[in-house]
Design a protein around this motif. Sequence first.
Motif, PDB file in Angstrom:
ATOM      1  N   LYS A   1     -19.391 -30.421  -7.307  1.00  0.00           N
ATOM      2  CA  LYS A   1     -19.829 -30.134  -5.937  1.00  0.00           C
ATOM      3  C   LYS A   1     -19.108 -28.899  -5.405  1.00  0.00           C
ATOM      4  O   LYS A   1     -17.932 -28.693  -5.696  1.00  0.00           O
TER       5      LYS A   1
ATOM      6  N   VAL B   1     -24.427 -25.156  -0.861  1.00  0.00           N
ATOM      7  CA  VAL B   1     -24.334 -26.467  -1.503  1.00  0.00           C
ATOM      8  C   VAL B   1     -25.289 -26.521  -2.693  1.00  0.00           C
ATOM      9  O   VAL B   1     -24.929 -26.964  -3.782  1.00  0.00           O
TER      10      VAL B   1
ATOM     11  N   GLY C   1     -14.621 -24.639   6.221  1.00  0.00           N
ATOM     12  CA  GLY C   1     -14.962 -25.929   5.619  1.00  0.00           C
ATOM     13  C   GLY C   1     -16.439 -26.237   5.541  1.00  0.00           C
ATOM     14  O   GLY C   1     -16.832 -27.219   4.927  1.00  0.00           O
ATOM     15  N   ALA C   2     -17.268 -25.406   6.164  1.00  0.00           N
ATOM     16  CA  ALA C   2     -18.712 -25.666   6.138  1.00  0.00           C
ATOM     17  C   ALA C   2     -19.374 -24.909   4.994  1.00  0.00           C
ATOM     18  O   ALA C   2     -18.831 -23.939   4.485  1.00  0.00           O
ATOM     19  N   LEU C   3     -20.534 -25.374   4.595  1.00  0.00           N
ATOM     20  CA  LEU C   3     -21.401 -24.592   3.706  1.00  0.00           C
ATOM     21  C   LEU C   3     -22.847 -24.783   4.152  1.00  0.00           C
ATOM     22  O   LEU C   3     -23.205 -25.844   4.659  1.00  0.00           O
TER      23      LEU C   3
ATOM     24  N   GLU D   1     -17.867 -27.364  -1.964  1.00  0.00           N
ATOM     25  CA  GLU D   1     -17.630 -27.695  -0.557  1.00  0.00           C
ATOM     26  C   GLU D   1     -16.997 -26.482   0.112  1.00  0.00           C
ATOM     27  O   GLU D   1     -16.388 -25.647  -0.552  1.00  0.00           O
TER      28      GLU D   1
END
Lengths: 243, 850
Positions: free
Chosen positions: B69, B88, B81-83, B71
């Motif tokens: 994964k 993704v 911290g976002a994607l 992340e």
Amino acid sequence: MVIDLDRCMGCRACMEACKVENNTSEQIFWMNVFRYEEGDYPDVTMKFLPRPCQHCENPPCVKVCPTQARYQQDDGIVLTDFEKCIGCRYCIVACPYGVNFFNWKDPEDNYYGLDWDDKELDSVTDGAVPPWKNPDLDKRYGPDERLVAGSGHFRGTTEKCTFCIQRVTKGLDPACVETCPVDALIFGDLDDPQSDVSQTLRKKSSFKLKEELNTNPKVRYVGQTAPQTDGREIEAIPIEARD
Amino acid sequence: MASTRRTFLKGTAASGATLAVASRFKPLEVLAAENGKAALSEDLVPTTCWIGKQDCGILARRVNGRVVKFEGHPRNPLNLGALCPKGVGQIAAVYDPNRVKTPLARTNEKGVAGEWRQISWNEALDTVAKQLREYREKDPELILWQKGRSKAKDFYDKAFVDSAGIEKLGHGAYCSDAGYRAAEYTIGCHGVLQPDMRHSRYVLAWGWNATGAGGNKFCYITWPRQLSEARERGMKVVALDPRLRATGPHADEWVPLRPATDLAFALALCNGLIQQGTIDREYLAEHTNSPWLVKEDGTFLREGGKEQVWDTAKGAIGPVGSAGKAALEGTYTVGGETVKPAFQVFKEHVAKRTPEWAAEVCGVEVDQIRRIIRDLGDNAMIGKTIEVDGVRLPYRPVGVMAYHMAQQEEGFQAVRAQLLVFMLLGAIGAVGGVRIDAKWEIDDHYQELDEIEIGDPPYDFTLKESKYFPINSGNPTIAAKTMLDPKRYGVEKIPEMAIIHMANPVVSFPNTDVIKEAYKKFKFMTVLSPWLSETADLYADVVLPAATVEKYEGPMKANDMYVDGVSLRMPPMDPLFESRGEIDIYLDLAERAGFLKGKDGYLDILNSELELTPAHALPLDRRPEVANIFDRWAKSEGIAKGLAYFEEKGVEVKGEMTPEEIYGYAADPVFGGAIHRLYGESLLRYQRQMKAKKAEKIYWQDYTPLPTWREPTMERSPGAYDLYLISFKLVENKQSRSSFTALLAELMPEQRLHINPDTAKERGIGDGDEVWVEANNAVTGGTARLKVKTMYTQAIRPDTVGMPHHFGLWVYPGAKEQGPTPNVLFQAGEGYVACTADQSFHVKVQVRKA
């Protein structure tokens, strides 16, 4: 979970993070983000509505399950015990939110028609399908050590969002929450007045989906209003036919 | 069936590991054991996103060394911290069994679907290096290196081009180069206008697909997050766009402008602001050429070579920059000649460009235009200052974002007009006003674009400094047109060998038929790509399989416009199949073709491009490992641990940017010392030179000192072509490299023509029906058509239809069924590639049921 509709951009990153984290098969979306329009040109608005399992306090799916495969944990999370699910699909009929998916096919036959038997790929992946197979889904969770996280997505079982039981057990946020670019999804304990979800609910007015059914969802929406009847869905995701 | 399963499960319930023995869906522990691996090991390794634009920080979760994964990296300022869905979903691209697995050599003729034999890297590199060597001996300019949008700093590819001495084509003319050139020419900086998200109160999202595509620096995550935060503190957003796009819930007002009328709209805003008196006279007098006196022939009044202003105290002219108050308005007589300050000329220029006039041209309500003029004026707070980090600065909290608005026939002048709106408001470089995405320092183009001498043939094949497109960033389709008919454009030399990297010209650029025809002429082509591209399919002699995320690349800015940082792409696992990172490929090609080593060789230029300090410079006599290059770079940056620092942390966060870096007013000198060009005298000079060299009007008509409205050329198409076609991006896709990726194709399965239901119903077209879309070229009369399914949407003008890019591929299994690219319809020649040779994505079409 609290979902801030003033922040949601409808990007569907949460859907994708859910898919990769939970290894769900093709056309199965435990999280779905609806995109819809209200009004007519030029007085038109576009809106987005992320819809995971609502993890109802009074879950209709639990009531109709003949084998207690569908059950509610003490913390309120509604799960499926895949060792008990007989695939009767009553939960699909009972759920007013359409969050359940039935595995019509063996998962290895339902992964995008790609050649996962490719030898060169196999040498890297140990033959896992999908190659991004998450080992945590094979583990057992809760006091009764049940097989609930998704594991093999066995043909003939019904599945849905688990709030990423494998992640929250580790103290992590669900995958959808973690990836959201605009922090539209907030996860926490509704019973804890200090939690982010409780604080957000105090600041903004909220609504529940299909409140009149008294299912009392544990997913609350803030910002904007519930979808209007004249909303027209656009860019719907093709999903596995449900009954 | 179900009871059988239950019985089976009951019998084996003791261990999940034995649940599905016959299935490929075995628990990983079982699979690992079968492959002789004892237990599962797990770790997180940092890298950066490969599939998107902004190179977000990633933590790759690995099990037994294999990524399961991607992340978001929580400390990377870009994504915290976002994607996005692409970030993704790219895991399906990495493991795609349909990647090009080995180097390929063509076994059949070119121009038809390729047939291939697998070859070794040794043979592939030797074949390409031999061609490189031979062409370089003959004439390096016969070699064209072409790339789409660079990932990370373009040091290794630029070094390849420079050390080989070959020709280069980028993607900018299809992107926002018209806007960059307009900014460089007008305010001296290489940048795109964007809002100061922390302080703006009112933002025009002008053609800005803010939440669906991002902008010049950021693709999806960073700006939407900043936009949400700004709106929560009360910032108002006005979306100006023929299509509402995903900006919908994040815009307070929608102005559905008619396509390609942005210049007219901007002139009306200028008119309104001047009428209303909400203009920043102090800024205009001090930092722009507004007070410079213009003679009746359109040139500046000069005394002793120095431009002059009207000194109101003395009642006489004085040189620019001399003490005294310079007039912005009025008409004066100097030595028998009538002169006016440039601002006065501008005021007269826009006098007839009233809101009423623009409402007609732009197809919007006049009240909306008036309201925007009022809101701009109210929110600009002209005269106010504010303290930021201890520095007191002008406060003009009105911003604009207009990245791809430049993609229209009059793009250069439309962006100039937009700049003039915010110059009138004094918002350039002010707190809350208009920022640029680069430093407030003068770009070389500020001077260069002012001093172009239009040459005589023979011209370069991109027509730079020609009488056709004097300001010119290199449009690949124009290059293709000159390749097809060099004599027509006074071109003598066209490239014969092509190296295509991260670009798919036969699909990605209009007009696809022109590109296809021209690319037949290449005698040798190699394509570096993770998948067999359509360009490779038709024309490549050799295909070199490139890695996706699993390679070294960088350095990348990890800068969200407020917090600065730097990151690297590092392989979270070995390259899949026989693919390799591009830097490895270029090192090998340069070595085998004989320009790797020594002074001015590939390594030497790598040293200068990466600014490696002498202590850490690459030795010029041997091929380095790629990891070693980045280790030296990191150490040159003062990071003692070198590459190991990034392998552990992924990102170096440098901290908050200073006001001097953010605001032009805080820079020393202010605005980097640039005098902003309200009046573009040199543009008029180019027009006169072009006329003198007998260029036709279609080439010189937009070279005017002030942005001048004219009807777009496409309006000359016959009336039957009654709709405008526009294009846009989808958040699920990036350029032409993702639409087929399994997880992303599931989210966005196919191309759709976005059409207003009223428009569709008039033509008997239902939602989801197949239609023919036929485009007309207003200059040549040529037509092009494609078949596509519709999508009803109320969020588009009834006279406009839209199709996203990303589609139109045919090599990847199933890609053809995903539908066509609008590049079949967009036109690449005169009338559609105007002024600065930058591409327009507007064309008149008719739509009928198929």
